[in-house]
Write a protein that holds these residues in place. Structure first.
Motif, mmCIF file in Angstrom:
data_model
loop_
_atom_site.group_PDB
_atom_site.id
_atom_site.type_symbol
_atom_site.label_atom_id
_atom_site.label_comp_id
_atom_site.label_asym_id
_atom_site.label_seq_id
_atom_site.Cartn_x
_atom_site.Cartn_y
_atom_site.Cartn_z
ATOM 1 N N PRO A 70 65.563 61.122 -29.402
ATOM 2 C CA PRO A 70 64.701 60.081 -28.839
ATOM 3 C C PRO A 70 64.033 60.551 -27.550
ATOM 4 O O PRO A 70 64.504 61.462 -26.877
ATOM 5 C CB PRO A 70 65.677 58.936 -28.561
ATOM 6 N N ASP A 71 62.914 59.884 -27.199
ATOM 7 C CA ASP A 71 62.263 60.165 -25.916
ATOM 8 C C ASP A 71 63.161 59.728 -24.773
ATOM 9 O O ASP A 71 63.232 60.391 -23.741
ATOM 10 C CB ASP A 71 60.914 59.439 -25.831
ATOM 11 N N SER A 72 63.818 58.599 -24.948
ATOM 12 C CA SER A 72 64.756 58.105 -23.939
ATOM 13 C C SER A 72 65.842 57.309 -24.648
ATOM 14 O O SER A 72 65.663 56.857 -25.775
ATOM 15 C CB SER A 72 64.034 57.226 -22.917
ATOM 16 N N GLU A 73 66.947 57.123 -23.978
ATOM 17 C CA GLU A 73 68.038 56.361 -24.559
ATOM 18 C C GLU A 73 68.812 55.660 -23.449
ATOM 19 O O GLU A 73 68.697 56.020 -22.277
ATOM 20 C CB GLU A 73 68.974 57.250 -25.384
ATOM 21 N N ALA A 74 69.559 54.649 -23.815
ATOM 22 C CA ALA A 74 70.351 53.886 -22.850
ATOM 23 C C ALA A 74 71.743 53.667 -23.413
ATOM 24 O O ALA A 74 71.911 53.498 -24.618
ATOM 25 C CB ALA A 74 69.681 52.550 -22.565
ATOM 26 N N GLN A 75 72.710 53.683 -22.529
ATOM 27 C CA GLN A 75 74.085 53.392 -22.926
ATOM 28 C C GLN A 75 74.320 51.897 -22.719
ATOM 29 O O GLN A 75 74.052 51.363 -21.652
ATOM 30 C CB GLN A 75 75.075 54.197 -22.076
ATOM 31 N N LEU A 87 74.035 39.125 -33.731
ATOM 32 C CA LEU A 87 73.365 40.306 -33.185
ATOM 33 C C LEU A 87 71.870 40.010 -33.187
ATOM 34 O O LEU A 87 71.286 39.741 -34.240
ATOM 35 C CB LEU A 87 73.681 41.542 -34.039
ATOM 36 N N LEU A 88 71.237 40.029 -32.026
ATOM 37 C CA LEU A 88 69.843 39.618 -31.896
ATOM 38 C C LEU A 88 68.848 40.760 -32.040
ATOM 39 O O LEU A 88 67.658 40.509 -32.234
ATOM 40 C CB LEU A 88 69.640 38.910 -30.556
ATOM 41 N N ASP A 93 65.150 49.013 -32.200
ATOM 42 C CA ASP A 93 64.228 48.030 -31.626
ATOM 43 C C ASP A 93 64.000 48.327 -30.148
ATOM 44 O O ASP A 93 64.907 48.785 -29.450
ATOM 45 C CB ASP A 93 64.788 46.601 -31.758
ATOM 46 N N GLN A 94 62.802 48.027 -29.664
ATOM 47 C CA GLN A 94 62.519 48.171 -28.234
ATOM 48 C C GLN A 94 62.990 46.905 -27.533
ATOM 49 O O GLN A 94 62.745 45.795 -28.005
ATOM 50 C CB GLN A 94 61.030 48.389 -27.987
ATOM 51 N N VAL A 95 63.672 47.071 -26.423
ATOM 52 C CA VAL A 95 64.183 45.938 -25.648
ATOM 53 C C VAL A 95 63.749 46.094 -24.202
ATOM 54 O O VAL A 95 63.394 47.178 -23.755
ATOM 55 C CB VAL A 95 65.723 45.835 -25.745
#
Length: 126
Positions: A70-75, A87-88, A93-95
């Motif tokens: 990925p270009d970026s990721e988050a934990q 689960l929404l 998905d972009q958040v």
């Protein structure tokens, strides 16, 4: 010296036959090479299906294996434990920051809070 016409014809006829044989063999050899080339072309042919042209919907797809980065990721980590009710968002998905991602069952934390408040009141009364 006198050369008779008969004598030259006798020598010329076998030479002419030899030239014709060589020419015929060369021509046959060329035909067999062409035939071999045609056979080789026939062996490399690909079978296809023919169908009448028509307007239809299309879908493009690609199947393969690759490593995706990925270009970026988050934990993402939960601050509390609980049972997941809904689960929404889905993976990929972009958040946005602060967006609600999931709903947890809040009954256990409410009960624990009520129990802690009751313990606190009891300790204050004592």
């Amino acid at each position: 010296m006198r050369i008779s016409t008969r004598c030259s014809c006798r020598l010329l006829a076998p030479a002419l036959v030899a030239v014709l044989c060589v020419t015929a063999l060369t021509a046959c050899k060329g035909e067999s090479a062409d035939a071999k080339a045609k056979d080789a072309a026939a062996d490399t042919s690909v079978p296809v299906e023919v169908e009448a042209a028509a307007r239809r919907s299309i879908s493009a797809s690609y199947t393969g294996t690759a490593t995706l980065e990925p270009d970026s990721e988050a934990q993402v980590a939960a601050k509390i434990n609980g049972v997941l009710l809904k689960l929404l968002v889905e993976e990929g998905d972009q958040v946005k920051a602060g967006q609600l991602l999931a709903r947890l069952d809040d009954e256990n934390p409410r009960l624990n809070l009520a129990k802690a408040e009751a313990s606190l009141r009891k300790l204050e009364n004592d």
